[in-house]
Design an enzyme around this catalytic site. Structure first.
Site, mmCIF file in Angstrom:
data_model
loop_
_atom_site.group_PDB
_atom_site.id
_atom_site.type_symbol
_atom_site.label_atom_id
_atom_site.label_comp_id
_atom_site.label_asym_id
_atom_site.label_seq_id
_atom_site.Cartn_x
_atom_site.Cartn_y
_atom_site.Cartn_z
ATOM 1 N N HIS A 139 0.824 -1.228 0.000
ATOM 2 C CA HIS A 139 0.000 0.000 0.000
ATOM 3 C C HIS A 139 0.858 1.279 0.000
ATOM 4 O O HIS A 139 0.507 2.258 -0.631
ATOM 5 C CB HIS A 139 -0.996 -0.003 1.167
ATOM 6 C CG HIS A 139 -0.386 0.241 2.514
ATOM 7 N ND1 HIS A 139 0.371 -0.716 3.159
ATOM 8 C CD2 HIS A 139 -0.411 1.318 3.341
ATOM 9 C CE1 HIS A 139 0.778 -0.224 4.333
ATOM 10 N NE2 HIS A 139 0.320 1.011 4.468
ATOM 11 N N ASP A 140 2.003 1.246 0.687
ATOM 12 C CA ASP A 140 2.828 2.461 0.786
ATOM 13 C C ASP A 140 4.063 2.415 -0.108
ATOM 14 O O ASP A 140 5.013 3.178 0.102
ATOM 15 C CB ASP A 140 3.255 2.684 2.245
ATOM 16 C CG ASP A 140 2.199 3.457 3.042
ATOM 17 O OD1 ASP A 140 1.265 4.005 2.393
ATOM 18 O OD2 ASP A 140 2.306 3.505 4.284
ATOM 19 N N LYS A 148 5.927 5.442 -1.372
ATOM 20 C CA LYS A 148 6.808 6.281 -0.533
ATOM 21 C C LYS A 148 8.264 6.215 -1.007
ATOM 22 O O LYS A 148 9.080 7.055 -0.620
ATOM 23 C CB LYS A 148 6.684 5.871 0.936
ATOM 24 C CG LYS A 148 5.380 6.379 1.548
ATOM 25 C CD LYS A 148 5.298 6.177 3.044
ATOM 26 C CE LYS A 148 4.006 6.795 3.578
ATOM 27 N NZ LYS A 148 3.770 6.390 4.978
ATOM 28 N N HIS A 182 1.883 9.646 -2.493
ATOM 29 C CA HIS A 182 2.382 8.259 -2.491
ATOM 30 C C HIS A 182 1.405 7.207 -3.031
ATOM 31 O O HIS A 182 1.852 6.250 -3.661
ATOM 32 C CB HIS A 182 2.967 7.875 -1.109
ATOM 33 C CG HIS A 182 1.945 7.498 -0.077
ATOM 34 N ND1 HIS A 182 1.328 8.404 0.736
ATOM 35 C CD2 HIS A 182 1.426 6.289 0.267
ATOM 36 C CE1 HIS A 182 0.484 7.781 1.541
ATOM 37 N NE2 HIS A 182 0.533 6.487 1.274
ATOM 38 N N HIS A 225 -6.070 3.731 -1.151
ATOM 39 C CA HIS A 225 -6.093 3.336 0.265
ATOM 40 C C HIS A 225 -6.169 4.519 1.228
ATOM 41 O O HIS A 225 -6.230 4.321 2.438
ATOM 42 C CB HIS A 225 -4.904 2.416 0.603
ATOM 43 C CG HIS A 225 -3.577 3.100 0.770
ATOM 44 N ND1 HIS A 225 -2.753 3.395 -0.279
ATOM 45 C CD2 HIS A 225 -2.935 3.550 1.886
ATOM 46 C CE1 HIS A 225 -1.654 3.994 0.188
ATOM 47 N NE2 HIS A 225 -1.739 4.092 1.494
ATOM 48 N N HIS A 226 -6.215 5.744 0.695
ATOM 49 C CA HIS A 226 -6.426 6.900 1.581
ATOM 50 C C HIS A 226 -7.700 7.659 1.261
ATOM 51 O O HIS A 226 -7.887 8.787 1.703
ATOM 52 C CB HIS A 226 -5.213 7.855 1.510
ATOM 53 C CG HIS A 226 -4.052 7.382 2.323
ATOM 54 N ND1 HIS A 226 -4.087 7.255 3.696
ATOM 55 C CD2 HIS A 226 -2.804 6.976 1.954
ATOM 56 C CE1 HIS A 226 -2.911 6.801 4.136
ATOM 57 N NE2 HIS A 226 -2.108 6.615 3.091
ATOM 58 N N ASP A 280 -4.315 -0.166 8.377
ATOM 59 C CA ASP A 280 -3.242 0.836 8.404
ATOM 60 C C ASP A 280 -3.371 1.705 9.662
ATOM 61 O O ASP A 280 -2.401 1.948 10.393
ATOM 62 C CB ASP A 280 -3.363 1.698 7.128
ATOM 63 C CG ASP A 280 -2.139 2.582 6.903
ATOM 64 O OD1 ASP A 280 -1.133 2.403 7.607
ATOM 65 O OD2 ASP A 280 -2.210 3.455 6.009
HETATM 66 FE FE LIG Z 1 -0.383 5.170 2.943
#
Ligand SMILES: [Fe+2]
Length: 379
Positions: free
Chosen positions: A229-230, A233, A258, A282-283, A313
């Site tokens: 998911h991240d 970054k 990201h 996902h955000h 998360d």
């Molecule tokens: Fe995230």
């Protein structure tokens, strides 16, 4: 009686010696062995020792009439071709014998030499044909058995092969997952505080997915999306990611990139095509509020794995130490989730998490557990 130098043998049965002699004379030059008997019993005994393909019997004989004798031959040697040699007066008996299927042909006395020779030859042809059909049937049966056997072997081979392919496939998937975990670890390693974060989000998310009753493929996808998911970054400056103080508006905007960067990184990977939208969203907020990003989707428009990952998360982040605070206790997390259920979070995902927590308590967030997604899915 003579030697058995030919392949074909005919046996004549008649109580009149002159008739037998005449028949032997008639067939002397033919390519066949000629046997003679004057009584039915004698003929039957002879047939036990010497196989004959054709038997020709008189009807009117002492001890055993022809019909009875031929009936006995039919019973003991069903393949032998049976014929009757009979005078006009016995015709009614002979016709009945034919009708009962006891005999192949009827020859009347006195006979025509050429006709008799031809009839006997036809009887041998008939016998040969029957034997050939029998042989072919036998060959067909044997080949059918062999084929069935080969089919069984083939089925076994296909089963073995299928099993091998399935095992190879599983090995490959496991290798994929290991690669993905390595990638996720590389992302987390940018910040000492987030070590193991992605793996734990993947674990929590897959537990929530299973709690919600999803099929195996979906749980696997949620896990992989959780791991990744991240991943975006990677494209955000370290200085922003590891900054212990409050972020400026510009820095926050940079961080908010990201999910899109992550989606772009994963897009070229065929195997991960289903995961890309899960990472991208996902955000997003469940109510579609401006706080969500990048597309401010709402409700069902947000992929379900993304909604699950958002809960996982949040739980993982709140229960981990940060530079500016220690890990928070679970009851604070529960309060937070309830507070934002329906606005930031999908209520059914919150509900599934709370049900899990009810059952597992603190052990749900234990950080040292080894997790194998395929063991988990099958277990
Ligand atoms: Fe995230």
């Amino acid at each position: 009686m003579g030697g058995m130098q030919h392949d074909h043998t005919v046996l004549f049965v008649d109580d009149e010696v002159n008739i037998l002699k005449a028949l032997q004379r008639l067939l002397r030059t033919e390519k066949m062995n000629v046997l003679c008997a004057s009584r039915g019993h004698e003929a039957l005994e002879m047939m036990e020792r010497t196989p004959a393909q054709v038997v020709v019997s008189d009807q009117r004989m002492p001890e055993m009439p022809g019909v009875e004798f031929l009936s006995a031959v039919r019973e003991r040697h069903p393949d032998v071709v049976r014929m009757m040699l009979t005078g006009y007066t016995e015709m009614n008996v002979a016709v009945e014998a034919i009708n009962r299927g006891e005999i192949y042909r009827l020859i009347t006395k006195p006979w025509n030499d050429d006709e008799l020779r031809a009839t006997i030859r036809q009887a041998f042809d008939h016998s040969d044909l029957k034997r050939e059909i029998k042989r072919l049937n036998q060959v067909t049966r044997e080949q059918n058995f062999k084929l069935q056997d080969m089919n069984r072997n083939l089925e076994q081979k296909v089963r073995d092969r299928t099993k091998q392919v399935a095992e190879k496939h599983q090995e490959l998937r496991t290798a994929y997952v290991q690669t993905i975990r390595a990638l996720a670890e590389a992302v987390d390693a940018k910040d000492a505080y987030t070590r193991g974060h992605s793996e734990r989000v993947g674990v929590y998310a897959s537990k929530i997915a299973r709690q919600m009753g999803f099929p195996k493929e979906m749980i696997e996808r949620v896990y992989i999306a959780g791991l990744l998911h991240d991943v975006g970054k990677i494209g955000v400056r370290d200085a922003v990611i590891t900054k212990p103080d409050r972020l400026t508006a510009e820095e926050y905007d940079e961080i908010k990139q990201h999910p899109e960067i992550g989606a772009r990184i994963l897009e070229p990977v065929d195997f991960l095509s289903e995961v890309v939208p899960c990472v991208r969203h996902h955000h997003e907020w469940f109510d579609g509020s401006d706080a969500g990003y990048p597309d401010r989707l709402h409700g069902d428009r947000i992929p379900l794995p993304s909604r699950i990952i958002l809960v996982a998360d949040t739980v993982e982040a709140m229960t981990s130490d940060r530079p500016y605070r220690k890990a928070l206790p679970l009851d604070v997390v529960v309060t937070e989730l309830n507070k934002y259920s329906g606005s930031q979070f999908d209520p059914i995902c919150v509900e599934a998490f709370l049900a899990l927590l009810e059952r597992q308590g603190d052990s749900f967030i234990r950080k040292d557990l080894k997790f194998d997604i395929y063991e988990f899915i099958e277990g």
